[in-house]
Write an enzyme that holds these catalytic residues in place. Structure first.
Site, short mmCIF file in Angstrom:
data_model
loop_
_atom_site.label_atom_id
_atom_site.label_comp_id
_atom_site.label_asym_id
_atom_site.label_seq_id
_atom_site.Cartn_x
_atom_site.Cartn_y
_atom_site.Cartn_z
N LYS A 171 -0.02 9.10 2.03
CA LYS A 171 0.85 8.99 0.82
C LYS A 171 0.22 8.33 -0.13
O LYS A 171 -0.02 6.71 -0.18
CB LYS A 171 1.87 8.15 1.43
CG LYS A 171 3.36 8.48 0.68
CD LYS A 171 3.53 8.33 -0.70
CE LYS A 171 3.67 6.79 -1.31
NZ LYS A 171 3.28 6.65 -2.77
N GLY A 228 4.70 -4.63 1.49
CA GLY A 228 4.56 -4.95 3.01
C GLY A 228 5.41 -5.56 3.55
O GLY A 228 6.12 -4.97 4.61
N GLU A 245 -2.55 -4.45 4.99
CA GLU A 245 -3.61 -4.97 4.09
C GLU A 245 -2.77 -5.30 2.80
O GLU A 245 -2.57 -4.52 1.97
CB GLU A 245 -4.42 -4.09 3.74
CG GLU A 245 -5.49 -3.42 5.19
CD GLU A 245 -6.66 -4.51 5.57
OE1 GLU A 245 -6.76 -5.59 4.91
OE2 GLU A 245 -7.22 -4.48 6.57
N CYS A 279 -8.06 -6.00 -4.66
CA CYS A 279 -7.62 -6.94 -3.86
C CYS A 279 -8.21 -8.35 -3.47
O CYS A 279 -7.72 -9.32 -3.53
CB CYS A 279 -7.21 -6.53 -2.44
SG CYS A 279 -8.65 -5.85 -1.52
N GLU A 378 -0.92 -13.41 -7.41
CA GLU A 378 -1.82 -12.32 -7.76
C GLU A 378 -1.80 -12.05 -8.84
O GLU A 378 -0.48 -11.31 -9.53
CB GLU A 378 -1.64 -11.23 -6.56
CG GLU A 378 -2.75 -10.25 -6.64
CD GLU A 378 -2.70 -9.20 -5.55
OE1 GLU A 378 -1.59 -8.65 -5.57
OE2 GLU A 378 -3.52 -9.00 -4.90
#
Ligand code: NAD
Length: 485
Positions: A171, A228, A245, A279, A378
């Site tokens: 995906k 997540g 992750e 990341c 982030e």
């Protein structure tokens, strides 16, 4: 419209819906792709499940040959794939070339590793017995991929999953599905139908079905911590194997002995590669307090000299951000930091020379502290917030003052600082001196809220194998430890 790839067939969404994919350098539509539905997800799952019954028994050496063949096909289509990936994702060509080289070699790495691994024999309690550990594929692996490294983060899942005997449903991100679809066409086309499927569709439209369906025992997800968490909640009902992750807020510490001049280039690279959309981007920089002023002014001068432009231009150092929402988040973090007293030494704005494209200038900030989002959340953009520290104890404390634990960098040639850093900082990858360099054998992944998985290395293969212990007694006589006691 570029159709999606299910069971070896090129198909539209069951309801005909599509979405557009944009070039972030020009804001123009490149192509449209199917906005898959739950029904399409069910078709992909059924195809992958049916294919698994055969694929799991294909000898490992033959699966390895097929992975090598895929790598050869990437080589044959290398430039075309790099160009397409650059068009949809935006980072400069050299960064995409590196990504494609890694993609190709990850296939080779797992082809070789998996053909040599099925489990192990362990000592038995009795002479008549034989005990061994079997490593078996799970079945259908959903591989959910983010936009920032569409090839690499896909293949870090797909190569070990296939090599181990699983079938996959990829995906891709809705921002970057095109190069993945092209791979299905020219790189994965020799795999039996259903072994590799590419399901396009926006987030939960296809994602929730993939995550909840009983015939998808493992979900390998790379993306934001928020998504997540959502996936974890949905998968909990079926106790699925979750390979997560997630996000990061990586620190970069200049140890007291670090040379400022070379550190400028190292920090700029670590913070600005892919416009900060990595990341493991450096998102916080800690410098000895007495060197802060000199370092900050040197790096501000340095980043002003970097060339911003479309990824396809050979002279570009830094491309646009991949989508407007990502740039907006950066702007919010910078504005909040400024409102709380941060000072901008470079950037802090959209480059005035472009009236199209989701560009943002490399931005250097000082007077920052851990009350600001730019030091806690982030940012995922081209920002370099710099803070001073008094001694190395404080540097380590600040590096660890985060809910994330993906990567961490230290520049030093003093073994005592290096040892303290790699032992005391809680992060899945520690780089000493050479930031953000991966290694095929070196497992990559996060601690704390950066996730629970490892990709690359033996751990990356192990992630897609389930462990079964077999206890076999060659003596079938009645045992003295059975009833009656
Ligand atoms: P994202 O979480 O928005 O999307 C990731 C993928 O999940 C996309 O394919 C998206 O379509 C899909 N998705 C969204 N909602 C879903 C749902 N309900 N069910 C199933 N799938 C769903 O992330 P992004 O913006 O594409 O990528 C940036 C994020 O990824 C950053 O947080 C970054 O740190 C993280 N990331 C982590 C790593 C790592 O290895 N730890 C590597 C790269 C990126």
């Amino acid at each position: 419209m570029k159709p999606m790839y299910i069971n070896g067939q090129w198909v539209a969404a069951s309801d005909g819906a599509t979405f557009d994919v944009y070039n972030p350098a020009t804001e123009e539509v490149i192509e449209s792709v199917p906005n898959g539905t739950a029904e399409d997800a069910l078709k992909a799952i059924a195809a992958a499940k049916a294919a698994f019954d055969e694929w799991r028994w294909v000898p490992a050496v033959e699966r390895a040959d097929m992975l090598h063949e895929a790598a050869n096909k990437i080589r044959a289509h290398f430039d075309e794939l790099v160009r397409l990936n650059t068009l949809e994702e935006g980072k400069p060509i050299p960064e995409h070339e590196e990504e494609m080289e890694w993609t190709l070699n990850t296939l080779r790495y797992y082809a070789e590793l998996a053909r040599n691994y099925r489990g192990r024999v362990v000592p038995s309690a009795e002479r008549s017995q034989f005990n061994f550990v079997l490593k078996e594929p799970y079945g259908v692996a959903a591989c959910i991929v983010p936009y920032n490294y569409p090839m690499l983060l896909m293949i870090w899942k797909v190569a070990p999953a296939l090599a181990a005997g699983n079938t996959v449903i990829i995906k891709p991100s809705s921002h970057t599905p095109l190069a993945t679809l092209r791979l299905a066409e020219v790189v994965f086309d020799h795999f039996p139908p259903g072994v590799v499927n590419v399901l396009t569709g926006r987030g939960s439209r296809v994602g929730d079905t993939l995550v909840q369906h009983p015939d998808v025992p493992i979900i390998a997800f790379t993306g934001s911590t928020a998504v997540g968490q959502h996936i974890s909640r949905l998968a909990a009902d079926r106790i699925k194997r979750l390979h997560l992750e997630l996000g990061g807020k990586d620190p970069f510490v200049l140890a007291p002995d670090a040379d400022i001049e070379t550190a400028v280039e190292a920090v700029a690279y670590a913070a600005l590669i892919n416009a900060g959309q990595v990341c493991t981007s450096t998102e916080r920089v800690y410098v000895p307090a007495e060197k802060l002023k000199a370092f900050a002014s040197a790096i501000a001068d340095y980043v002003k000299g970097l060339r911003i432009g479309p990824g396809l231009e050979p002279t570009t150092d830094m491309g646009p951000m991949a989508a407007p929402g990502y740039r907006q988040k950066v702007e919010e973090h910078v504005a909040e930091a400024q409102a709380k007293g941060a000072k901008i030494l470079a950037g802090g704005r959209r480059p005035p020379q472009f009236d199209r494209g989701w560009y943002y200038e490399p931005t250097v900030l000082v007077n920052v502290d851990h009350s600001m989002k730019i030091m806690r959340e982030e940012t995922f953009g081209p920002c370099i917030p710099i803070m001073g520290y008094r001694d190395f104890d404080e540097a380590i404390r600040l590096a660890n003052d985060t809910e994330y634990g993906l990567g961490a960098v230290c520049r030093t040639n003093d073994a005592r600082f290096a040892k303290r850093f790699f032992e005391e900082v809680r992060a899945g990858t520690i780089w000493i001196n050479d930031p953000l360099t991966d290694c095929y054998g070196g497992p990559f992944g996060g601690m704390k809220m950066s996730g629970n998985a490892r990709e690359l290395g033996e751990e990356g293969l192990e992630s897609f194998l389930e462990t079964k212990h077999v206890h076999w007694d060659f003596d079938d006589s009645v045992k003295p430890y059975w009833y009656p006691y």
